[in-house]
Structures are given as structure tokens and as C-alpha cells.
Scaffold this active site. Sequence first.
Site, mmCIF file in Angstrom:
data_model
loop_
_atom_site.group_PDB
_atom_site.id
_atom_site.type_symbol
_atom_site.label_atom_id
_atom_site.label_comp_id
_atom_site.label_asym_id
_atom_site.label_seq_id
_atom_site.Cartn_x
_atom_site.Cartn_y
_atom_site.Cartn_z
ATOM 1 C CD GLU A 3 4.430 0.892 6.813
ATOM 2 O OE1 GLU A 3 5.270 1.168 7.684
ATOM 3 O OE2 GLU A 3 4.036 1.731 5.957
ATOM 4 C CG ASP B 162 -0.189 0.088 2.522
ATOM 5 O OD1 ASP B 162 0.883 -0.570 2.640
ATOM 6 O OD2 ASP B 162 -0.646 0.788 3.449
#
Lengths: 478, 478
Positions: free
Chosen positions: A168, A102
Site C-alpha cells: 500500500e 507494509d
Amino acid sequence: MSTENVDKFLDHIEKHQDSLVERLRQAVAIPSVSGDPAHRPDVFRMGEFLVKELKNLGASVETRDPGEQDFHGTTLKLPPVVLATIGTDPAKKTLLVYGHYDVQPALKEDGWNTDPFTLVEDEKNRLIGRGSTDDKGPILGWINVVEAHNKLGLELPVNLKFCLEGMEESGSEGLEAIIHQEADKYFKTVDVVCISDNYWLGTSKPCLTYGLRGVSYFHLTVEGPKADLHSGVFGATIHEPMTDLFAIMSQLVEPNGRLLIPGIYDLVRPLTDVEEKTYENLDFSIQDLHDAVGNEINLHNTVRDTLQHRWRFPSLSLHGIQGAFYNPGDKTVIPAKVTGKFSIRTVPDMEIPIVESLTAKYVQSLFDKLGSKNTMQLKCTHSGDYWLASPDHWNYVAASKAVKKVFGVMPDLTREGCSIPITLTFQEALGKNVLLLPMGRGDDGAHSINEKLDRSNYVSGTKLLGTYLYEVAASKGE
Amino acid sequence: MSTENVDKFLDHIEKHQDSLVERLRQAVAIPSVSGDPAHRPDVFRMGEFLVKELKNLGASVETRDPGEQDFHGTTLKLPPVVLATIGTDPAKKTLLVYGHYDVQPALKEDGWNTDPFTLVEDEKNRLIGRGSTDDKGPILGWINVVEAHNKLGLELPVNLKFCLEGMEESGSEGLEAIIHQEADKYFKTVDVVCISDNYWLGTSKPCLTYGLRGVSYFHLTVEGPKADLHSGVFGATIHEPMTDLFAIMSQLVEPNGRLLIPGIYDLVRPLTDVEEKTYENLDFSIQDLHDAVGNEINLHNTVRDTLQHRWRFPSLSLHGIQGAFYNPGDKTVIPAKVTGKFSIRTVPDMEIPIVESLTAKYVQSLFDKLGSKNTMQLKCTHSGDYWLASPDHWNYVAASKAVKKVFGVMPDLTREGCSIPITLTFQEALGKNVLLLPMGRGDDGAHSINEKLDRSNYVSGTKLLGTYLYEVAASKGE
């Protein structure tokens, strides 16, 4: 070690670097912004992209579902944690690789010179795009290594396991539980861990990172009147919560950065000569600090002092106040209830419960001295421990040798002042050595506009990751 | 003085009080919220309502146009200042009456028990509705006085001039200029001024108000990094603006309310025995303070000390910070540029330029001591002077006699801790004595939900205003 194989690998990467860049272009084109619900499908799409890449390279891939997330009242499905295995030879060491697929939000309007999700290479051969350095470049680095070996018909020198998450940038929700669940299962055979999700200290020299500071966040609330009051009517007749709050918060840290909490420095591990040596010849200058900050407001005049205070001494920052006037303009209110926010960055051997209790005791003593009739409450809202690995461990020695081979220099040994909680989770859950082996430079602007990864860092970084595998394999593992 | 006429007047008001209440009901029904552009036409409508009432009573009415207002980028027409004259007999004294016909915002959803713009009388004979006490009741009080005299066929004992504005709750935009422009014209013949726009100290005893504190508002800005920074990466390595700001702001006022600016108390006019006496037998208790604040956080244990610190000593309040984290939750940012807001309430003889320069000098000395590399700037964003009238002036003596006649007690002599800038404007522009003669009680909740004016305050207040006119007329004016 098969020097021949390493050389073949290095040569292959050098020659095929354009196809590596093409792979990064495809990955950057998927706007996998985990913090924006509108982009959640793109995060899933990015996970699928990686599953497909890994399967194409012969990996055995599984996923774990971290469940759902409450996003300001909306329930969102969390993207899968991708677990992949390449090689299960009991005669080889097993390396666990972590990365995240991400990215931070990015809009052209934020000030990007180009579309954030279209990888652009500029005249200085910088690959510009959201996620280029954080953390798609490093993840693809590992995939590039595997692909090169497949194409060259070479066996990998170690067994590889991947753990790739898609949350994250939004607090790694659900990951910690999965790591603990899989510690004795999927991760059972892991010997050492490598994470490539941080940055070189400067712009010219690779580093190995072996420590991170912890953080304890505090809310200090002072409460008096039932509601906000008019300062004309009540000024100088009641105990004002803001006055009490400022009296306490001004006594937490000196303007020179020194914490005023009694006993806090007694917890800090003394500097040894060996550690002191690691502060020599680092790829960092006071000018780098000035550039990063945009002003010459350094507290310390040497690189040594600056980096020691960033890495191995605590800091305390005042962040703000909730409940007080914060808009532009003038408002003559006496706020009824104010919550000051501050945090302490912790280092070895500052244990969280002791930091919390020393802080609570000190704040209480400051409040008691005020003789205020208001009420005061201190709450530690979250704590994350510091992390420290031994740079003497064979995992670090292997990485150092790899750096020397690829870059011709010994890496800097660095720590970071911030926290990467997953690092500590892996160390504690698996009981194995964790190495932070960054690919990008200190000026990549990971969370900023115009995020970039230099082509040379991407290509040499891929070479480094591959070479590191050979050094891990060659290590006696002691 | 014509005692006979006064008695006829008092009797008439007592007997016709229901029609007085009906007039207030009509006025409250017009939601003249000056701070809400959607209600601006209602403010104009309220102005027209008053023009009509005054004309019906035979007043000669003019209006002045204060022009336009920039409301967050939208241009709005300002409601007219209504000027009315009743009587021009050179043998009589001329009294100028000020009031405002706009009101604070009010929504049922804010917590009102009834519709804010429908006047309701409850079981305790409280007239509940927005504007009932602030300031429609007092304005109509004057109109009731004129109407009663018309109906009774009595001449008013003084010439009356009205100055009614529609922007008081939104900063009285445009009014100050008009007062200065008309000082030698429309207001030329004025002998004294009476403003009924404040409140009794408590709930049982009328008062005359002869002083207000001034206010000087400060913005203290500390600036360091070019942009907000990560506290993990930069904590303890740079001068943090928040640390500097707290160090300075914590040194402005002690938790006991005492200002720390050197020399500031030397400016404060000493208490005389005469003034000290005015603090006896006031309609106020520490319990009143506790009730108003909703908590027992009084700094002083006596009414005398409490009110002296509210009225005749300075105060300094910290209001908030612009540029720092203010939301709920945790954010580990080092704010780059923070502006602390504080204000000083000023009293005789604290002259604004001296207050500003003492504050600037002190803040600079505090900042210099920090040895910070950040930059600091102190700006006084607005200042309003204190106001003090002589309670020995015949205008006050006349009002005292009127209170004694209507209520049977001598009024409290009070000041207020806050500012009503227009008071000072009238005093300075006209060079005449200004009296604050409140109608409502201290618990009317002028800017709050369920604003009310007790029926008895409205009726007796009307009687007081009328009786005061006779006392003004009877005064030798020396």
C-alpha cells in the site's frame, strides 16, 4: 442483536488488552517497509505472520501473487495479497475487511525518540512505533475480535473475509487487478466493505468517512532553445521558456485558493442543506489546522469553510519545476526546457475527462495569448477519481450505532481531501458500499517520525470493530 | 611609427606560425582546470610554464599568492598571479595585459571528437583543444609578439606588463584584492589596459568591445508551513508559498522580454545618434542567433534590436526555484519554503542600489496585493556593475588602426551582454582605459565541447596584438 454476547466481547477485550498490545508489539517488530528493497523479505515475513495468526484462529487462508515489480531497474517479487475467510454461513451477511501490512520507511536518525521498530508505550499510554496506527493496529484489531470470540466460545455474527496487501505504501502494485479478478469469485458473497486505514478528524471523537477527493496530475512543458543558455548573452533577445511557464502557471489558481480554470466550478455538486448539517459540531478547530501546518496561514476563518474546501471543493497546487535551476546558490542560466508540475484535487461531480479538457483548453488559451515562439505541451500524467459513498447506507448506520455504543457519542461524518484509490476500486469492482472506519487519531503521525496509536484507540477501536459486526448483522440491510 | 619594424614583425609571424602553434600545443597539453581539485597541480604547472616562457624572453617576473580557497570544505592553495615586466623605459607608454591560464573542465566523454588536452588541427585549420581560444591562445599571442621581437633584434615599442591569473574560470578568487593592492605599486606606471578574453561577434570580422552588462542576482523566498504538506489534505485551506511565488515572479518580466519593475527603464541611458550608428554593418545576422540558440525563437526581427537588447538594454531572467519538487515524475507536495531565483542584467546608467531598491519596492507591493499570510523576503545575493569604456579613447583608436592594418577592415564596435568583472576592477582600481581586444571567433565554443581557435585567428591575432603595440606607441595619447 445479542446484547449479551456484545457485552461479553467488550468485557473480554477490556480485560485482555495487554495481550492485544503484545500482538501489536510483535507486528511492529517486523520492519515491513515496502519501499526499501532491503526490507522486502521483512514484508514477506509480515505476510506470513498474518497468515499464521489467521490460520490459528481457524480462518481458511489463501494468497494471491501480484507478480514482480521493476524497482529502478531491479526486479523485485511483490508480497502476496492475503485472502482469508472466517465463516461461510449463507444466513449471515458477509463483510470484507481490507488492510495493509507494509509500512512507511523509518530510521532512528530521522528524528525518532525511540527505535521505530520497537513498540514503546509512553507515559501518556501512546503505543509508539512504525506501523502502530498505519495499518498494523487496525488489522490486528480485526484479528483481536476474532480471537476474543474464539476464546469466549462465541460465534461471529457475520461471515468475515480479509484482503490484506503488502504494497500500500508503494502504490498497491498489482492489487487492483486481483480485486477485479476476484470480484465474482473470492469476493462474490461480500455484502459490504470496511476499511480501517484513515484517521479521526481530531483527537477526541470517532468518525465515519464517506468521501475522498480525486486527483489529476499535470505536466506543463515549455521548450525553446536547444540547450540551456547564458542569460547575459541571450537575455531579452529570445522567448524564455521560464517566463512563459510562470505566466501560465500563475494564472491557474489565485493566492486565495480559487481555481481560475473557466467552468471548473460549474462541475462541483451544489451543497445541500443535509450535507451542510454534517459540518456542524465536528471535532476540529482552526487551531488544529494551525497546529498541523505549524503556522497561522489559514485561508478560511471557520471550520465549516476550511473543511468544505478540504473535502468537497477542488484545489489546485503548484508542486515544482523540472529542468530549471534548483540548487542553493546562484546560476545565471536560461533553462531550455522546463516542465511545471501541478495537480487538481477533484470532487463530485468533476469527471476526469472534463477536468482534463477544460484545463487543456484554458492552458492553451493562456499560452496563445503570450505570443511566444516556444512550444508548449500539457500532459495529464495520472488521474484518480473522487469517491463518495452514501452515509445513509445501512453499513454506515450500523457503524454509527457501534460508535455510539462504544464511545457514547455519535461519530462525525467526514470526508478526506486526499485519495485512497483502493476505496474506489472496491466500490466499482464489487458494486458494494464501502465504509472507512478509522481507529487512530488525527495526530497519530502516520507517515512521520514517532508514529503512534493511543492504547485507548487500539482497545476501543477493537471494541468498535467487534460491535460493528453485531450492528451489521442486526441491520435489515436495506 | 616604424612601418619597417611592423612589416618585419608581420613577416616573421607569418613565416614562423608553425612554432606558434607548437607553443599552443604545449600549453593545451597542461590540463589546468581550476574548478577540479584533482587538476589544481596542473594549474600551478601551467603558471610555471608561463613564468619560464616569460623569463626566457627576458621578462622580470614576480608572483603574488592569492592565498587559499575553501572548496566545499577542502582547503586548496590558489595558483599564483603572475606579474611580468618587459621594458621600463619612461619615454615609452606602458601597456598592461591581462589573461588567464586556467581552463574550463573537459572530458572526452562529454562529447569531444578528440582528446581535449591534445591540440589537433582539423581539415579546416581549426586548432581544437581545451583552452585554445579561452584563454591560452591570446596569452601566447602576447608571448609570440615578444619572442618575434627578440628574434628580430627589435625593441618593443611600448613597455609591457602582464597580469596572468589561474582562477578566472572559478571566480577569480583573490585577484581583485591583489589588483587593488598593486594599483599604486606594480601597476603604477600603466597607461592603458588590454584584455584579450572575449570573442568576435560573428566569424568573419574583428571587433573591439567597449561595454559589458552588469548583473544583480535575487533570491525571493516565500515561507508558510513549518514543513512540506500533503496537497490533498491542505490544498485550498492554506496560503501556499508556491502560489504566492508564481504570482510575484510572473509579474517581473513580460513574455516579450520587457521588465515590469516601475521606473527601471527611466534609468537606462538614452540612445544617441552616434551610438545608433555603431549598430550598422555589424558582423551578425538573425540566422547567427538562430544557430546559437538552435531554434527560431528570436524576440526581435532586426540585428539592431537584437543586439541593442543584448548590449544596452536590461534583461530579467527567471532561473529556477529552490525548495520545490524538481525530479521527474509526480509528487503531490505543497512545498513549505520556496526561493525563486532571478537576475537582472544592468546597463548604463542603472546604478546597483537604485535597481535593488526599485526591485524590492515593486516585489513588496506585489506581495502586499496578494493578501497572503505567508512571509516574503527578497535578497540581492550578488551584484556586479555594468562596464562602459569610451570607444573614442586613443587606446581604441590605436586598436582600430591595427585591425585595419592587419585585416584590411575597420573593426565592429561591440559590447557584450554578460559580465567580465575583472574589466571593471582594472578600470576602477587603475583609473585607466580598458580595451577588450578579442582574438577568437564567435563560434569558438569557449566553454563547450570541441573548443577551437582557428589557425588564422591565432596567427592574425598575434599580428594584431603586435601591430596594436606600435599604434599605442604612435598615439599622441590624448
